[in-house]
Design an enzyme around this catalytic site. Sequence first.
Site, PDB file in Angstrom:
ATOM      1  N   SER A 119     -20.340   3.368 -10.097  1.00  0.00           N
ATOM      2  CA  SER A 119     -19.462   2.559 -10.938  1.00  0.00           C
ATOM      3  C   SER A 119     -20.190   1.957 -12.128  1.00  0.00           C
ATOM      4  O   SER A 119     -19.578   1.273 -12.941  1.00  0.00           O
ATOM      5  CB  SER A 119     -18.839   1.436 -10.101  1.00  0.00           C
ATOM      6  OG  SER A 119     -19.848   0.688  -9.442  1.00  0.00           O
ATOM      7  N   HIS A 140     -15.892   8.832 -11.311  1.00  0.00           N
ATOM      8  CA  HIS A 140     -15.765   7.470 -10.792  1.00  0.00           C
ATOM      9  C   HIS A 140     -14.320   7.179 -10.406  1.00  0.00           C
ATOM     10  O   HIS A 140     -13.458   6.966 -11.254  1.00  0.00           O
ATOM     11  CB  HIS A 140     -16.246   6.457 -11.839  1.00  0.00           C
ATOM     12  CG  HIS A 140     -16.096   5.037 -11.394  1.00  0.00           C
ATOM     13  ND1 HIS A 140     -15.742   4.015 -12.244  1.00  0.00           N
ATOM     14  CD2 HIS A 140     -16.239   4.467 -10.170  1.00  0.00           C
ATOM     15  CE1 HIS A 140     -15.683   2.891 -11.576  1.00  0.00           C
ATOM     16  NE2 HIS A 140     -15.976   3.135 -10.306  1.00  0.00           N
ATOM     17  N   GLU A 152     -12.483   7.835 -13.874  1.00  0.00           N
ATOM     18  CA  GLU A 152     -13.320   7.927 -15.068  1.00  0.00           C
ATOM     19  C   GLU A 152     -14.254   9.130 -14.938  1.00  0.00           C
ATOM     20  O   GLU A 152     -14.990   9.235 -13.950  1.00  0.00           O
ATOM     21  CB  GLU A 152     -14.169   6.661 -15.240  1.00  0.00           C
ATOM     22  CG  GLU A 152     -13.387   5.429 -15.618  1.00  0.00           C
ATOM     23  CD  GLU A 152     -14.291   4.213 -15.788  1.00  0.00           C
ATOM     24  OE1 GLU A 152     -14.060   3.437 -16.723  1.00  0.00           O
ATOM     25  OE2 GLU A 152     -15.216   4.030 -14.958  1.00  0.00           O
ATOM     26  N   ASN A 190     -15.300  -1.173 -15.410  1.00  0.00           N
ATOM     27  CA  ASN A 190     -16.157  -2.253 -14.927  1.00  0.00           C
ATOM     28  C   ASN A 190     -16.857  -2.999 -16.050  1.00  0.00           C
ATOM     29  O   ASN A 190     -17.259  -4.151 -15.869  1.00  0.00           O
ATOM     30  CB  ASN A 190     -17.162  -1.708 -13.921  1.00  0.00           C
ATOM     31  CG  ASN A 190     -16.516  -1.424 -12.584  1.00  0.00           C
ATOM     32  OD1 ASN A 190     -15.572  -2.098 -12.184  1.00  0.00           O
ATOM     33  ND2 ASN A 190     -16.996  -0.413 -11.884  1.00  0.00           N
TER      34      ASN A 190
END
Length: 291
Positions: A119, A140, A152, A190
């Site tokens: 992540s 991800h 992602e 994130n």
Amino acid sequence: MAIETVGVIGAGQMGSGIAQVAAIAGYKVRFYDVSADRIEAGLATISGNLARSVSSGKLTEAERHAAIGQITAANAIDDLAAADLVIEAATEDETVKRKIFAQLCPVLNPTAIVATNTSSISITRLAAQTDRPERFIGIHFMNPVPAMKLVELVRGIATEDATFEAARDFVSKLDKTVTTAEDFPAFIVNRILLPMINEAIYTLYEGVGSVEAIDTAMKLGANHPMGPLQLADFIGLDTCLSIMQVLHDGLSDSKYRPCPLLVKYVEAGWLGRKVGRGFYDYRGETPVPTR
């Protein structure tokens, strides 16, 4: 790069979710973890999730049975040798991931793609530790994998176009939506989400509001489905801290400094829902704020 068999390394929440959605999509799945007990627990989680999907009408009983039949426990990393794509979903620790790739790559077919579900960690740096940086990519998934639609895709500097296209085709067959992120610390989701959570923890640390006040404010004031402290518990406070450290180290900006209170909670072992305590105590019938 036709993908038929998928290896999943890591039988935790993320790995189990990835194995589940891949099996539902018709891929053969080889499910591996260093702990046989964790593999069994992961398989039990998948079985329970599939049963609930049948109860809610999302799957038929035949589809549930077929998905379970697609997943095979891998007792050794050598059992992943036939995989066309292997997705690493181990703990968010670069040293651990490097060790996994060092063990994995020698047993794989030279044409196999290796992916990481990291992540936050650099895809380019992880790829450079393997024998196939051109066939290495970040895939991800969001948590929980079966419910979240976004994935992602992150290319390293050496990732070939054919690898990217194969990964994108794989994700699309899982009925997920792809967004492409550049290889910068924490990528897109994130990079935005974790600093917000970290700021919520600072707001608690500085006494601006209580756990309940902060989460209520963001749910009702910003229309978030879950408060940031509740979300931190769901993600895992150790994972939150790891991502903030990657952001702070990688971007050298003080705004990404992990809140000292987050560090204290992790030091105490209060990592969130998975251990029963974090910003909430989950050991009773109803979660209770711990501050």
